[in-house]
Design an enzyme around this catalytic site. Structure first.
Site, short mmCIF file in Angstrom:
data_model
loop_
_atom_site.label_atom_id
_atom_site.label_comp_id
_atom_site.label_asym_id
_atom_site.label_seq_id
_atom_site.Cartn_x
_atom_site.Cartn_y
_atom_site.Cartn_z
N SER A 129 22.54 -89.84 -15.84
CA SER A 129 23.98 -90.11 -15.92
C SER A 129 24.43 -90.87 -14.69
CB SER A 129 24.76 -88.79 -16.01
OG SER A 129 26.16 -89.02 -15.90
N LYS A 156 22.01 -84.30 -12.16
CA LYS A 156 21.63 -85.61 -12.68
C LYS A 156 21.19 -86.56 -11.56
CE LYS A 156 22.01 -85.20 -17.13
NZ LYS A 156 20.84 -85.36 -18.02
#
Length: 228
Positions: A129, A156
């Site tokens: 992400s 992430k």
């Protein structure tokens, strides 16, 4: 025939990625923690099913052993399983976020490496992400800078870093992380935003179908390489 494993593939981006890769002629293994949902998704798609919980070492080992027993290699691994982890930060919540979003990536990748090394064109794609990009979350012109998702963003960031480090340590395998774009899935339902999962899956598919000369060690979105 390209042999592909997708984790967390019983719904959302993983499911649509499986659909699109099947249309390209891949033999796709749908990895799912829930056997009933996974088997149903695989049957709907015309794919194969393996029970795979990225937080459980035995489950991961069994899944890769099952694929190895049926195939002589693994060509593509898509590390798609993940959680939003949008609760208030706490020790248990942080452990859960990192176990699924980062440690799970290590479990699956390490178990898959022996089969990936047997492929003529091996690739690993991690659905990460831009929330894990230091550049994006500190850039006031980016929407990520206004989203307070500490555990998701941190886990992430770890997933992207792990991808980059695997690219360095495994030069014979292409490793790339992907920001698939804002997507309407169960995970983002609370935000009421996002495009159809099929559109975001196309971004994953692009990186999963690169040729041997394709890039490695990158974080990309649909426009190309992102700073991280």
């Amino acid at each position: 025939m390209t042999v592909t494993l997708i984790t967390g593939a019983n719904k959302g981006i993983g499911f649509e990625t499986a659909r699109q890769l099947l249309a390209r002629g891949h033999t796709v293994y749908v990895g799912s923690r829930d056997p009933e949902r996974g088997e149903r998704a695989a049957a709907t798609l015309g794919a194969r099913f393996v029970q795979l919980d990225v937080t459980d070492d035995a489950s991961v080992a069994d899944a890769l052993a099952a694929i190895g027993a049926e195939q002589d290699r693994l060509d593509v691994l898509v590390n798609n399983a993940g959680i939003l982890a949008d609760e208030a930060p706490s020790g248990p919540a942080a452990l859960r976020a990192f176990d699924v979003n980062a440690v799970g990536l290590v479990r699956v990748t390490e178990a898959a490496l022996p089969l990936l090394r047997k492929s003529a064109n091996p690739a690993v794609v991690t659905v990460s992400s831009s929330m894990g990009s230091f550049w994006a979350v500190t850039n006031p012109e980016r929407p990520e800078s206004g989203l307070p998702l500490a555990l998701y963003a941190a886990s992430k960031a770890a997933a992207t870093m792990l991808t980059i480090q695997y690219a360095k340590s495994q030069p014979g395998i292409r490793f790339n992380a992907v920001e698939p774009g804002p997507t309407a899935t169960d995970m983002t339902a609370a935000f009421g935003i996002g495009r159809p999962a099929a559109e975001s899956a196309a971004v994953v598919v692009r990186l999963a179908t690169l040729g041997p000369d394709g890039p490695t060690g990158t974080l990309q979105d649909e426009r190309g390489v992102l700073p991280f």
